[in-house]
Design an enzyme around this catalytic site. Structure first.
Site, mmCIF file in Angstrom:
data_model
loop_
_atom_site.group_PDB
_atom_site.id
_atom_site.type_symbol
_atom_site.label_atom_id
_atom_site.label_comp_id
_atom_site.label_asym_id
_atom_site.label_seq_id
_atom_site.Cartn_x
_atom_site.Cartn_y
_atom_site.Cartn_z
ATOM 1 N N ASP A 481 45.965 -17.344 -32.456
ATOM 2 C CA ASP A 481 45.458 -17.725 -31.135
ATOM 3 C C ASP A 481 44.352 -18.771 -31.259
ATOM 4 O O ASP A 481 43.763 -18.978 -32.342
ATOM 5 C CB ASP A 481 44.924 -16.446 -30.452
ATOM 6 N N ASP A 551 49.923 -17.364 -20.518
ATOM 7 C CA ASP A 551 49.345 -16.052 -20.227
ATOM 8 C C ASP A 551 49.787 -15.554 -18.857
ATOM 9 O O ASP A 551 49.500 -14.414 -18.491
ATOM 10 C CB ASP A 551 47.812 -16.115 -20.279
HETATM 11 C C1 DGJ Z 1 44.644 -15.288 -25.208
HETATM 12 C C2 DGJ Z 1 46.118 -15.070 -25.405
HETATM 13 O O1 DGJ Z 1 46.843 -16.032 -24.698
HETATM 14 C C3 DGJ Z 1 46.481 -13.663 -24.982
HETATM 15 O O2 DGJ Z 1 47.866 -13.472 -25.114
HETATM 16 C C4 DGJ Z 1 45.723 -12.684 -25.815
HETATM 17 O O3 DGJ Z 1 46.131 -12.783 -27.149
HETATM 18 C C5 DGJ Z 1 44.235 -12.950 -25.689
HETATM 19 N N1 DGJ Z 1 43.917 -14.311 -25.978
HETATM 20 C C6 DGJ Z 1 43.457 -12.037 -26.615
HETATM 21 O O4 DGJ Z 1 42.120 -12.317 -26.614
#
Ligand code: DGJ
Length: 728
Positions: A481, A551
């Site tokens: 991430d 997301d």
């Molecule tokens: C951002 C990501 O896009 C989410 O899927 C998740 O992993 C969060 N970060 C976790 O902090």
């Protein structure tokens, strides 16, 4: 031969299955662009495309090299326009020399054509297997400054693609500062184009924008340190009448994950200059004597059959010649990610319960997301401290991974290795390891700072801390991430005159880190994420075999996000999960069937608390998983036809056709304001001619399905349906 040099005319002809790209040398000095478009088989007379319409005119000076011919490069179609003389349009190249001058004058020195395609040092690039490509390298030299530029073109005949990059070499004795060095530039002799690009935001990635070109310049860029949610490193010039299925498109995609720029300038003669490369804003690169600099690669695709064909060309190229490793051609596992199920609030028991339930439902992999390390119970701390949070997982990650694997599914783990929390052991130990300017306050994003990957010791730390965890065994997947943009950009390890190199050096450092981890753990499947699709680009596809597309998991919003993303990215790279309702981002309640079908159009998975679902929901999920296992090869490896766009009305249709054309999956969705009693015949594409297909016990000829269309049924708002066709 896909690249031909016709010596008597000093003409270069780069050919792919359906396209030609032609330019020539004028007076041993300037490379004049002649043509890009549908393939030309007989080039005799092609030089007359240049009508020397570019005679110098009032205010347009005549190049000193072309005094006799009275030619002005300001009015010429140029192959790679360097700044500093007569052409005052948008240059592809701009540099500053020892004497303070910014005049570059490149002269042709020589060229070579060879089979294959070289790798680009430290950068991801499309690769050629065996005899798939031919490469042309033209060396240009500026005798006054000692600068050489190598223009590199590779033609992939069958894949129908041309790739380009440029290398600058300082063969002189003094420093040269590169201010702008584009990966490609293409001049067109008209401006009747629409400019198409992808823009967005977190939760709203990859919206398609299509606007006519204007006199002057359209410029799109990212200065955020990553390719970003806001704009993708892709654009297309399309004819006014181009649709998904018909018409001409010239498309450009950059194999790069950092700051980029792209655009098109229409000049006073209605010529269009299109370009793409590293963002020249806040970029400088000091080239000392003997040093060289290579740009990222630009991929050029020409389609005569609309955006659909353009996308399928990108999909084939990126699946076959950019993605690498064990999972390149392997079906992707169906996963469950605990993020929306638990957020930071989990313990070992909760994760093992999820794993057991996942196994029962047919899920193949459990990914443990944020919160398993350091003291992390929220997003204010511990990034950088990559050891188990023993308050939550007293027996450690290795033990949990083993237990999940013993349940019979694979185990994956989340990292955000490029970041550091100010409240972390790592930051307390190395406060100067983040991107910052010594005398300035540091701006936080999601309570965190960006590590300075332009520094080798920082890259080494990341490799060793991630490797230590992976070495425990039983971790077969990582989600990588990255959740903030760069601010106060500076590195305490670089001298003042190299501070404008930080953003690009960061990306080179990141590529180096990813390469080392990928090499050391070839069996680990890697997923890329940047608050969803904030760095879902071709550069990252060299390392990551899948991505978290957004997301936003609302199925109806996802139709648009996945549609836009598919302009360049293949479905098998697009992570798509069924989440709980009401949806955590939009508050909307969409039926489970629709959520499932929408997620099946990508790399399928779940992101909800499956330990809390009803028996009916469990049965439905089992059926979804069974269905996806049956059709996933068609979706992941087949051809995508976007039959109807969610941006254009109340219905969306995606059609996936297996490469052998034996199987077809037609996905049908209704979204807001579906009109009742309005059945729709949808014309299928890409079927095998002279054959017949069976769907719901009925037989249809391919001709019928393509000519008259398949009759779909009425569905209520926010519904979905999939029709499966088998060749007879
Ligand atoms: C951002 C990501 O896009 C989410 O899927 C998740 O992993 C969060 N970060 C976790 O902090």
């Amino acid at each position: 031969m896909s690249i031909e040099y016709i010596s008597d005319k000093e003409l270069f002809h780069i050919k792919t299955k359906n396209s030609s790209y032609i330019f020539r040398l004028r007076k041993g000095y300037e490379l004049e662009h002649l043509y890009y478009g549908e393939r030309i088989n007989d080039t005799r007379g092609i030089e007359f495309l240049s009508d020397d319409n570019f005679l110098g005119a009032t205010l347009h000076a005549i190049d000193s090299e072309f005094t006799e011919e009275k030619l002005s490069t300001d009015r010429m179609l140029r192959e790679y326009p360097f700044y500093g003389s007569v052409d005052l349009r948008c240059p592809a190249f701009h540099a500053e020399y020892r004497d303070g001058s910014r005049v570059t004058k490149m002269k042709y020195l020589g060229h070579k054509i060879f089979s294959g395609k070289p790798e680009l040092d430290g950068l991801p690039s499309v690769y050629a297997k065996s005899d798939e490509a031919q490469t042309l390298e033209i060396t240009m030299a500026d005798s006054f400054t000692g600068l050489n530029l190598i223009y590199r073109y590779s033609a992939f005949e069958e894949l129908d693609v041309i790739t380009r990059s440029v290398t600058a070499v300082n063969t002189g004795n003094s420093e040269i500062t590169l201010d702008k060095i584009m990966s490609c530039s293409v001049d067109f002799d008209n401006s009747d184009f629409d400019f198409v690009h992808l823009h967005g935001e977190a939760w709203r990635e990859c919206e398609i924008e299509r606007k006519p070109l204007v006199n002057g310049e359209v410029r799109i860029s990212s200065a955020r340190g990553a390719s970003s949610h806001l704009h993708s490193p892709f654009f297309a010039l399309a004819n006014k009448n181009t649709t998904e299925f018909e018409g001409e498109v010239f498309a450009f995609s950059l194999v790069y994950s950092g700051n980029f720029e792209l655009g098109a300038e229409v000049d006073s003669l209605k010529n269009t200059r299109a370009y793409m490369g590293i963002n020249s804003f806040d970029f400088k690169w000091l080239l000392e004597s003997g040093q060289s600099f290579t740009t990222p690669e630009a991929v050029m695709v020409h389609s005569s059959n609309g955006f659909g064909e353009m996308s399928r060309t990108f999909h084939n190229l990126y699946r076959n010649n950019l993605a690498r490793g064990k999972y390149q051609n392997a079906v992707r596992p169906i996963l469950i990610n605990n993020w929306e199920a638990t957020y930071f609030d989990f313990n070992e028991e909760k994760i093992l319960n999820l794993a057991s339930k996942a196994k029962e439902l047919g899920i193949e992999l459990l990914v443990l997301d944020d919160g398993w390390f350091g003291k992390r119970n929220d997003d204010t701390l511990s990034l950088g401290d990559w050891y188990t949070n023993t308050d939550k997982l007293p027996e450690g990650i290795a033990s949990l991974a083993k237990k999940v694997t013993e349940i019979g599914i694979k185990f994956g783990l989340w990292f955000e290795p490029e970041m550091v929390s100010p409240n972390s052991e790592l930051y307390r130990k190395h406060p100067d390891w983040c991107i910052h300017i010594e005398v300035r306050e540091k701006s936080l994003g999601r309570n965190q700072l960006v590590l300075d990957l332009s520094r080798k010791e920082v890259c080494d730390y990341i490799v060793s801390s991630v490797s230590d965890i992976l070495s425990c065994g039983n971790i077969s997947y990582i989600k990588w991430d990255m959740n903030r943009n760069f601010t106060e950009i500076g590195s305490s390890a670089l001298p003042p005159k190299r501070q404008s190199e930080v953003a690009h050096r960061y990306i080179l450092g990141l590529y180096n880190v990813l390469e080392r981890i990928k090499t050391a753990f070839p069996d680990v499947l890697m997923e890329g994420c940047a608050s969803g699709g904030g760095r879902f680009d071709a550069g990252m596809m060299y390392y990551f075999n899948q991505f978290w597309t957004s997301d936003n998991t609302d199925a109806i919003d996802r139709l648009k996000i996945q549609y836009g993303t598919s302009m360049v990215m293949p479905s098998m790279f697009m992570g798509a999960h069924v989440s709980a309702v009401p949806n955590h981002q939009t508050g909307r309640t969409i039926p489970l069937e629709t959520r499932g079908l929408c997620a099946m159009c990508g790399q399928f998975g779940y992101e909800l608390d499956i330990t809390q679902i009803s028996d009916d929901e469990a049965d439905e999920i089992k059926n979804q998983i069974e269905l996806y296992k049956n059709i996933r090869e068609v979706i992941q490896f087949g051809d995508l036809y976007r039959l109807k766009s969610p941006f254009d009305g109340e219905k969306t249709f995606f059609e996936f056709v297996s490469k052998d054309k034996a199987r077809v999956c037609l996905f049908y969705f209704t979204h807001s304001c579906a009109v009742q009693c309005n059945t729709e015949k949808i014309k299928l594409k890409g079927l095998k001619p002279d054959s017949a297909y069976k769907c719901n016990k009925q037989i249809y000829s391919a001709e019928f399905l393509e000519r008259f269309g398949f009759d779909t049924e009425n569905l209520q708002d926010n519904s979905g349906k999939v029709y499966l066709f088998e060749i007879q």
